[in-house]
Scaffold this active site. Structure first.
Site, short mmCIF file in Angstrom:
data_model
loop_
_atom_site.label_atom_id
_atom_site.label_comp_id
_atom_site.label_asym_id
_atom_site.label_seq_id
_atom_site.Cartn_x
_atom_site.Cartn_y
_atom_site.Cartn_z
N HIS A 20 -9.16 -15.05 -5.17
CA HIS A 20 -10.18 -16.02 -5.51
C HIS A 20 -10.74 -15.73 -6.90
CE1 HIS A 20 -10.21 -18.15 -1.79
NE2 HIS A 20 -10.62 -17.13 -1.04
N CYS B 159 -8.17 -19.78 -9.13
CA CYS B 159 -8.81 -21.04 -9.51
C CYS B 159 -9.72 -20.83 -10.71
CB CYS B 159 -9.64 -21.59 -8.34
SG CYS B 159 -8.62 -22.18 -6.97
#
Length: 797
Positions: free
Chosen positions: A378, A427
């Protein structure tokens, strides 16, 4: 002339090893040879054979090229066809070496022998050799040519005092030649005189060295010849030593190594002895340099070393878990190791562990080094600042809970590396919980940075889940290109183009590159020796201590059962322990060995412990390659070794039944194996702030005594030993037969297969099932009919 119709197997061990060294590279090596030999269908290598070739690189002594040459030899590939293929590849060095080896091969079969004769008598010295036709002979007495001594036999008659001395014969063909051993001719005054009494007075030792070996500098691939001649009665014998270790050679005065490699460098000496006396020669230093061809072809962009840190976070405490980082890090580890990178691969790190791992990685960097850092997990980006999210980040995390990418990059740059590659597979969406981001300092203009983002600004990255195995979109395309001999930016541009042709990611995920690289630097660039061996040794030590596996051991139980323990590294912080029954008394009907009572702090799933196969234990390692099916055992996978604060201790519980009893009997033994793999670095401990001023000189003392060094690993640790330690994702130290020392054998040290020519990743409307014994395909991904619903948001906030 040489016979080109002979099999490759007729080449000497040294010649095959030298050819393998020339072909063990990514630019013009064994992969290209495997493609060219397919001109003859019988020489075509299967997918499994190509995978086995790839896996050889994970063994300290393994060679993909040597493995391929052995396969070709088994299929009766001739020297002539091999030469044809090397010419087609335009591998000029290998062509030149093979031609010289086959066409001009010498071997002296009869050596001249020392002789004693009376004055006026007759002596015949004989030197015979096999090799190409029209070989020439020339005899020498000392440094002077012997007139008329141009044949295999030298006749001295009638003997006079001027004939006494040392003789040697040179055998030549064209510009190539080889010398025989020395032979001493001595004149005895009368037939009844005693050699020992006339030549060796009573006060003198019975062995006297009259010619000492001399230091030499030899190019790789050339021959090495060391002489040590002694006079003695009884006749002397010789034992040569390399780095104080005896060499398995004939006990003669001349040491010859026909094709030297860097492994032959070091100190040489000779012990001369007979039944009554012993003396030692001088100790001489032999240096091994590069061949003239290699020097002329040297790439100006060669690096002094290559190091990589790969981090993959999957099992988040407060966020959606991910699946792809495990396979992505595993495959990148294999590929980078084939490019000679020192790789540390870590899964599921918290903030402190990520910070400490990066700090240790920076210690591996120095001038001339290529550094690569890859993160999968993440992440987010606010106002141009990127952040990697550790697994312990709270639900509403901010920059204080994450690792700041720009800060890491600046610290990398301060090390003045020749190449900094930072690949972020995460991301880049905004994090609304984060306020004012930190401001990075001014980056120096060093023209060595390559940034690869798996997706664009304010976009997500995705992973594709297929049964038990997942790959991130970015790595699925990168692994097809990373071995290409191209400038890093060119290689990544091609990855971006491949991703652009992918239907399921078009308009959703696109690779973004940032670079100020002004030179042609490629991940395939060769490693050249550093001008500062002390820093190289310290860097090797810092890397090596994170990859030490416990040694295989056999446990003897009171009932007579012998249990073998083996250890393997899947990642730098994930180890697999294997147990199997070696010996089982006849009166015991059945037995098994289970592991239990592990040291606290490890990340373990007891339901997946003591499994009959690696798949059930949660491992990516291919069981059918690691261990023959006829040797059953149990596997236990230990995760989170970076959190191990004490020595690893566990209990081996043996459960067995006697043939005449129904009751099960238990025996237990406690085993302690120290701190394996990355646990030695104590990544759970905070690191003190360190300054990496580019202007300051390198302090080897402070480097070698970093707080990360465990007790017992000081700077005296030999850098040369790192190759025998093994590396993460490789070593199976148990792989041996009962009673045999556990020395890894190819393919005993391995990882997930690197090459896979199976069908394309997306070749139908329905996802194809995959097993964890195979990597995702390397084939070009073009016709992609996957639905977007099969994709998952990868590393989103």
């Amino acid at each position: 002339m040489g016979d080109w119709n002979l099999s490759i197997g007729t080449l000497s061990e040294g010649a095959q090893s030298r050819l393998a060294d020339m072909l063990d590279n990514a630019k013009c090596g064994w992969r290209q040879l495997a493609n060219v030999v397919t001109e003859e269908p019988r020489f075509r290598c299967s997918e499994n054979e190509m995978t086995s070739c790839s896996l050889q690189v994970l063994s300290p002594t393994g060679s993909p090229s040597r493995y391929l040459l052995e396969k070709l030899s088994e299929r009766s590939c001739t020297l002539g066809f091999l030469l044809h293929c090397l010419k087609k590849m335009e591998h000029h060095e290998a062509v030149q070496y093979l031609t010289a080896n086959v066409m001009e091969r010498f071997q002296i079969t009869v050596q001249p022998q020392a002789q004693h004769a009376t004055e006026g008598g007759r002596v015949v010295l004989v030197c015979k050799a096999i090799g190409p036709a029209a070989m020439g002979y020339q005899w020498f007495k000392g440094k002077e040519e012997v007139l008329g001594g141009s044949g295999p036999e030298l006749v001295l008659c009638p003997l006079t005092p001027t004939h006494q001395g040392h003789y040697i014969c040179r055998v030549n063909h064209g510009e190539n030649f080889v010398f025989s051993q020395w032979a001493h001719v001595r004149i005895v005054r009368s037939a009844g005189s005693s050699v020992s009494s006339s030549f060796f007075p009573p006060s003198v030792s019975g062995v006297r060295i009259v010619r000492q070996p001399r230091p030499q500098v030899v190019a790789e691939g050339d021959s090495l010849c060391l002489d040590c001649f002694a006079e003695a009665n009884p006749p002397p014998q010789y034992q040569w030593y390399h780095n104080k270790q005896p060499m398995p050679t004939d006990k003669i005065s001349t040491l010859r190594i026909l094709c030297v490699t860097t492994a032959d460098r070091g100190m040489y000496s000779c012990r001369v002895f007979n039944l009554y006396h012993e003396v030692w020669s001088d100790q001489v230093h032999v240096k091994i340099g590069e061949s003239e061809y290699a020097m002329s072809e040297k790439n100006i962009n060669d690096s002094t070393d290559k190091v990589a840190l790969l981090m993959g976070n999957m099992n988040y405490l407060h966020h959606r878990p991910l699946r792809a980082p495990m396979a992505d890090v595993h495959e990148m580890t294999n590929l980078l190791r084939q490019l000679d990178f020192k790789v540390v691969s870590l899964l599921d790190l918290n903030w402190q562990e990520m910070h400490s791992a990066v700090t240790e990685f920076l210690l591996l960097l120095d001038r001339g080094v290529y550094g690569l850092l890859y993160f999968a997990g993440h992440g987010y980006e606010n106002y141009g600042n990127s952040f990697m999210v550790p697994i312990d980040a709270p639900a509403s995390y901010t920059s204080e809970n994450c690792l700041w990418v720009q800060d890491v990059l600046q610290r990398m740059q301060e090390r003045e590396t020749s190449l900094n590659v930072f690949l972020l597979d995460m991301c880049r969406k905004r994090n609304l919980n984060d306020g004012v981001p930190p401001q990075p300092g001014q980056l120096k203009v060093t023209a060595n940075i390559v940034f690869g983002y798996a997706t664009c600004v304010d976009a997500e990255a995705f992973e594709v889940n297929k049964d038990d195995l997942s790959n991130g979109i970015f790595i699925n395309f990168l692994k097809q290109r990373v071995m290409e001999d191209e400038k890093v930016t060119v290689m990544l541009d091609r990855v971006a183009e491949d991703m652009g042709r992918c239907e399921i990611t078009r308009g959703r995920q696109a690779l973004e590159l940032r670079s100020n690289l002004s030179e042609r630097r490629a991940l395939t660039d060769r490693i050249q020796s550093s001008g500062c061996p002390e820093t190289t040794s310290a860097r090797n030590l810092q890397w090596a201590i994170a990859h030490v596996l416990p040694k295989s051991r056999n446990l003897q139980f009171d009932c007579g059962v012998t249990v073998q323990l083996g250890f393997a590294a899947e990642f730098s912080n994930i180890m697999i322990i294997y147990t199997r029954i070696l010996e089982n008394p006849k009166e015991i009907a059945s037995c098994s060995a289970h592991l239990t009572d592990f040291t606290e702090g490890l990340d373990m799933d007891l339901k997946m412990s003591n499994q009959e196969n690696l798949l059930d234990a949660g491992s990516l390692l291919p069981m059918e390659i690691l261990l023959p099916a006829e040797l059953p055992g149990l596997y236990t996978r230990l995760k989170g070794l970076q959190r191990l604060k004490k020595e690893l201790t566990f209990t081996v519980c043996l459960q067995y039944k006697y043939t005449n009893l129904d009751e099960e009997v238990h025996e237990r033994q406690t085993v302690t194996v120290g701190k394996p793999l990355v646990s030695k670095l104590n990544l759970h401990e905070p690191r003190l702030p360190r300054s990496y001023s580019a202007s300051s000189s390198f302090d080897l003392h402070s480097f070698s005594h970093s707080s990360s060094f465990p007790e017992g690993f000081g700077p005296s640790f030999p850098a040369s030993e790192t190759s025998s330690i093994g590396s993460a994702s490789t070593t199976w130290s148990y792989y041996s037969q009962p009673g045999v020392s556990a020395t890894p054998s190819s393919p005993g040290k391995l990882n997930l297969p690197v090459e896979d020519d199976s069908p394309e990743l997306f070749d139908s409307d329905t996802p194809q099932p995959l097993t964890t014994s195979k990597s995702l395909p390397h084939g070009q991904v073009e016709d992609l009919t996957y639905r977007f619903s099969n994709m998952h948001n990868f590393h989103s906030c």
